[in-house]
Design an enzyme around this catalytic site. Structure first.
Site, short mmCIF file in Angstrom:
data_model
loop_
_atom_site.label_atom_id
_atom_site.label_comp_id
_atom_site.label_asym_id
_atom_site.label_seq_id
_atom_site.Cartn_x
_atom_site.Cartn_y
_atom_site.Cartn_z
N LYS A 236 0.87 -1.19 0.00
CA LYS A 236 0.00 0.00 0.00
C LYS A 236 0.90 1.23 0.00
O LYS A 236 1.70 1.41 0.91
CB LYS A 236 -0.90 -0.02 1.24
CG LYS A 236 -1.67 1.29 1.48
CD LYS A 236 -2.62 1.21 2.69
CE LYS A 236 -3.24 2.56 3.02
NZ LYS A 236 -4.15 2.54 4.19
N ASP A 241 -2.77 10.18 3.27
CA ASP A 241 -4.15 9.75 3.51
C ASP A 241 -4.85 10.80 4.38
O ASP A 241 -4.74 10.78 5.60
CB ASP A 241 -4.14 8.38 4.21
CG ASP A 241 -5.56 7.88 4.49
OD1 ASP A 241 -6.53 8.47 3.94
OD2 ASP A 241 -5.70 6.89 5.25
N LYS A 248 -10.30 12.85 7.91
CA LYS A 248 -9.78 12.50 9.23
C LYS A 248 -9.84 13.73 10.14
O LYS A 248 -9.77 14.86 9.65
CB LYS A 248 -8.31 12.06 9.10
CG LYS A 248 -8.13 10.66 8.55
CD LYS A 248 -6.68 10.23 8.60
CE LYS A 248 -6.47 8.87 7.96
NZ LYS A 248 -7.07 7.75 8.70
N ASP A 259 1.49 6.45 5.39
CA ASP A 259 0.57 5.47 4.82
C ASP A 259 1.12 4.82 3.54
O ASP A 259 0.50 3.93 2.97
CB ASP A 259 -0.78 6.15 4.55
CG ASP A 259 -1.96 5.24 4.80
OD1 ASP A 259 -1.77 4.19 5.46
OD2 ASP A 259 -3.07 5.54 4.31
N ASP A 318 -12.21 6.88 3.89
CA ASP A 318 -10.96 6.71 4.64
C ASP A 318 -10.53 5.24 4.66
O ASP A 318 -9.40 4.93 5.04
CB ASP A 318 -11.14 7.25 6.07
CG ASP A 318 -9.82 7.49 6.77
OD1 ASP A 318 -8.77 7.46 6.10
OD2 ASP A 318 -9.84 7.71 8.00
N GLU A 320 -9.54 3.56 2.28
CA GLU A 320 -9.08 3.67 0.87
C GLU A 320 -8.01 2.65 0.53
O GLU A 320 -7.90 2.23 -0.62
CB GLU A 320 -8.59 5.09 0.60
CG GLU A 320 -7.12 5.40 1.00
CD GLU A 320 -6.82 5.19 2.48
OE1 GLU A 320 -7.73 5.33 3.30
OE2 GLU A 320 -5.66 4.86 2.81
N ARG A 322 -7.66 -0.46 1.24
CA ARG A 322 -8.20 -1.75 0.77
C ARG A 322 -8.72 -1.64 -0.65
O ARG A 322 -8.72 -2.61 -1.40
CB ARG A 322 -9.28 -2.25 1.75
CG ARG A 322 -10.47 -1.35 1.87
CD ARG A 322 -11.31 -1.68 3.09
NE ARG A 322 -10.72 -1.20 4.33
CZ ARG A 322 -11.24 -1.40 5.54
NH1 ARG A 322 -12.37 -2.06 5.68
NH2 ARG A 322 -10.65 -0.92 6.61
N1 BES Z 1 -4.22 4.58 6.83
C1 BES Z 1 -5.32 4.31 7.68
C2 BES Z 1 -4.98 3.32 8.81
C3 BES Z 1 -4.01 3.83 9.82
C4 BES Z 1 -4.44 4.46 10.97
C5 BES Z 1 -2.67 3.60 9.67
C6 BES Z 1 -3.55 4.90 11.91
C7 BES Z 1 -1.76 4.04 10.63
C8 BES Z 1 -2.21 4.68 11.75
C9 BES Z 1 -6.48 3.71 6.89
O1 BES Z 1 -6.57 4.12 5.57
C10 BES Z 1 -7.72 4.14 7.57
O2 BES Z 1 -7.96 5.33 7.62
N2 BES Z 1 -8.47 3.19 8.10
C11 BES Z 1 -9.65 3.48 8.81
C12 BES Z 1 -10.67 2.43 8.42
C13 BES Z 1 -12.06 2.75 8.86
C14 BES Z 1 -12.59 3.95 8.10
C15 BES Z 1 -12.92 1.54 8.61
C16 BES Z 1 -9.35 3.41 10.30
O3 BES Z 1 -8.50 2.62 10.71
O4 BES Z 1 -9.92 4.19 11.05
ZN ZN Z 2 -4.78 4.71 4.67
ZN ZN Z 3 -7.67 5.94 5.35
#
Ligand code: BES
Ligand code: ZN
Ligand code: ZN
Length: 473
Positions: A236, A241, A248, A259, A318, A320, A322
């Protein structure tokens, strides 16, 4: 840092200072026991004592373990970096602690100064190991060479992760990949927006659409002449992000330059694999994309068709990573018929909730394969733990509108439901050959620990390399 192994006794090597590892009992019988106890040094873990008048640096060790040696050596290098000494000598510890000690030097001695107007310049730059004649010198020399390659590749990954989102865009990442291909004799193919459209990668394109920095799909390959197996690595590479329209919160956005750590890790892996000359064909695919807001941003309520034809209901922009991986996994499986496919992603905050910030989440269908990573984890110095799938969690990403939904309907088990989403994009014949690594926790740190300083850690690189070396034996 210059690290050398000498086939001669420690006393005959010239250096500014000598390092000794000392445990509690050795501390009591040490020739400088009085000085050490005066300095409150007891030979415990994370204790260090610099005896300038004796040109001696004494490092405490609680026990003989890889972790103890790595941490002790890291502390030694950090201490020496703030002195005017230029060189250090020590006896090479026995196996496997020799490797851990070298990691302490190269990984523990890493510091990222690119954004400092006056970078710290340290006088300290040479570490000399004296080898004991009880061991096989050539074997020790090969451990040194191997460990330097892996540790330097880890630092290469850290350097990429630490670049700002302004400096490291999807295009910059593709230039770095092209340069790596040139220096390391790899093949490199890069898809731009038109290429992604031709490949019907609508999910990846949607995530990148609102950014002024267009997405790139990077494919690097290392092809020895008679490989014993073929391995696909997928990373990834979200160069930023912001969360997209499901924006966020201000505090959660800070650090989201990291990210891209999965993409940077697979680049570090293929760099090391090619330098080690492993007899494995390796393909690294990176989805380099920036997730931003704008008038043409993709939206919650959109339905996207991924490369493998499956439709995805977007309920949160968010989630994204996946979406990008869905397409990159589809592309990678179409291009390469691999024996294994491993993906690395800072995929979910939920993985950090489950395991803490120091541990990688390992997910997939093949129990033996997942377990094989647990057994390499101690050697490599990375922590990992298996998060188990189950049929109930699988139902939480069902969609009433499309084939699958990009978020779960329940707030718990988010690391696993993200992996179960990826599972929709793994072909039936690849299910048992796939492992997903969620490195959201360990990929980046804002406080130093173990061999890590502030910033990118290079998570995944050492673990994958250790696994590759074990499995190519
Ligand atoms: N890049 C983030 C995950 C992340 C969070 C990585 C903190 C490192 C530190 C990912 O794209 C994301 O935002 N995931 C969301 C998913 C949710 C919307 C289902 C998350 O983890 O809150
Ligand atoms: Zn992300
Ligand atoms: Zn994200």
């Amino acid at each position: 840092m210059n690290v050398e192994l000498f086939k001669q006794p420690l006393t005959t090597i010239l250096s500014d200072i000598t390092l000794e590892f000392v445990n509690r009992s050795q501390c009591l019988t040490h020739p400088h026991a009085t000085l050490l106890s005066g300095a409150k040094f007891e030979g415990k873990s994370e204790q260090i004592c610099l005896l300038h008048e004796h040109k001696l640096l004494v490092c405490g060790l609680d026990n003989e373990s890889n972790e103890e040696y790595r941490i002790a050596m890291t502390l030694a290098i950090k201490t020496l970096s703030s002195t005017n000494y230029a060189s250090l000598k020590l006896s090479a510890p026995k196996e496997p602690f020799f490797q851990a000690t070298i990691e302490g030097v190269i990984l523990g001695g890493y510091s990222f100064q690119d954004y400092k107007s006056k970078p710290n310049i340290t006088a300290f730059k040479n570490v000399y190991f004296a080898y004991s004649s009880d061991y096989d010198f050539d074997h020790f020399q090969s451990i040194l060479t191997k460990t330097l390659i892996i540790s330097n590749a880890t630092n290469f990954t850290r350097n990429l992760v630490n670049q700002t989102p302004y400096d490291m865009t999807p295009i910059t990442m593709s230039i770095v990949a092209q340069e790596l291909a040139n220096t390391n004799n790899l093949e490199c193919t890069i898809l731009d927006i038109n290429g992604l459209k031709d490949e019907k990668m609508e999910a990846m394109l949607a995530v990148g659409r609102a950014s002024v920095n267009p997405p790139r799909l990077i494919h690097l390959s290392y092809k020895p002449s008679n490989p014993t197996k073929v391995i696909t690595l997928v990373g990834k590479g979200l160069t930023y992000d912001s969360g997209g329209l499901s924006l966020k919160a201000a505090t959660s956005m800070v650090t989201m330059k990291m990210d891209k750590a999965g993409g940077c890790a697979v680049m570090g892996m293929i760099k090391a694999i090619s330098e080690l000359g492993l007899n494995i064909e390796v393909h690294a695919f990176i989805g380099a994309v920036e997730n931003m807001i704008g008038g043409d941003a993709y939206k919650p309520d959109d339905v996207l068709t991924a490369k493998n034809g499956k439709t995805i209901e977007v309920r949160n922009t968010d989630a994204e990573g996946r979406l990008v991986l869905a397409d990159v996994l589809g592309y990678a499986q179409e291009k390469v018929n691999a024996d294994y496919i491993f993906d690395f992603a800072t995929l979910t905050g939920a993985c950090m909730v489950a395991l803490g910030s120091y541990t990688t989440g390992v997910m997939g269908h093949n129990e033996n394969l997942k377990n094989s990573f647990l057994s390499t984890s101690d050697n490599s110095g990375e922590y990992c733990a298996i998060l188990p799938f189950n049929r109930h969690l699988k139902k939480l990403i069902k969609s009433d509108l499309a084939d699958v939904c990009n978020v779960s309907s329940k707030p718990y088990g988010g690391a696993i439901t993200a992996a179960l989403f990826l599972d929709h994009f793994i072909d039936d014949n690849m299910k048992e050959k796939w492992v997903h690594f969620d490195i959201a926790g360990p990929a980046y740190t804002e406080s130093a620990y173990d061999v890590h300083t502030y910033g990118g850690t290079g998570a995944g690189v050492r673990m994958m390399l250790e696994w590759m070396i074990q499995s190519s034996k």
